[in-house]
Write a protein that holds these residues in place. Sequence first.
Motif: not given
Length: 339
Positions: A176-185
């Motif tokens: 953990c923890c692959f995440s999204i910073a911009k766009g999408m979720f």
Amino acid sequence: AKKVLLGEGRFLVPLSLLMPEDPVSPVAGMMNEFQRFDPMTYERYLAAFPALAEVPVFGATTEASVSVEKALMLAPDVAIFGTGGHGPSEQSQVLLSALEAAGIPVVFIDFRNAPLADTADSMRILGKVIGREDKAEAFAQAYEADIAKVTDAIAAASPQRPSVLLEARVGLGDACCFSIAKGMFADMIEAAGGDNIASDLLPGVAGTVNLEYVLANQPDIYIGTAIGALAGDMASPGRIVLGPGVSEEEARDSLVEALDRPGVSSFNAVNNGHAYGIWHHFYNSPFNAYAFQEMAVWLHPELFADLDPQATLDRLLSEVGPVDLSGTYAIGVPAETAP
């Protein structure tokens, strides 16, 4: 257009919202990521439209796998590409030049990079391309109303923003923890009144947030995205399972297992009953209004006590004709059942 080339196989879903009677017939070719990454939904479309098995593919799951020659041989009236993802985009200059030279126009749609801003207009564009403007406009207006139910309430109330850890593609790796910073979720979390902790930590669109950082700065809410399936290559242990054909019990059991990992099981959000799972493929889908509404309820349950995301999802799933997409697409874990 009578023959369309789909830059992602999953664009069959928005196409089916506008052509529910038979979205497969105009598809001259598509990428193969639909069958590979979302096999449960693909199988539901295949069951409803057996001709899907005969649709040629001109690439696998990446832009680099695209065969320019195959795309040209399919002789589409138009190519429908995304602005990013698993297929060709506006950066695919070799393919775009070849299509232009062959007199094949290209249009771009987006449910991924700026989903809340671009989904309605992407559906309008798709409607113009296939001659279903009225149906596209009806969808777009309903979509904009679905989004406004959340954004108008957030603007009026200006609630305190809970901190949120989004862990994308849970179970793809052990860490953990692959995440999204911009766009999408990430866009959805911010617009739903949350503070996405990855936004200030990651310089790009996505990346890894250090587990020790998360443990030291405990987020209020945990959201994991589900890439698991009930069978096949995507049925690996540790993945959250959501989507068509998945029961609520199966979904909850998979989330409990995914949360029972070193470090993750120590998150306050997990032990306080503020841990949730959302179907991963909402990150690139016109169904994203449902995911957005679910997040709003998770982040601000009192403010959105009267919001009914399930009604939104039921309406959307009813609009794809004979394709049976019934299942569980979001799940939570009460505190007493947390690992």
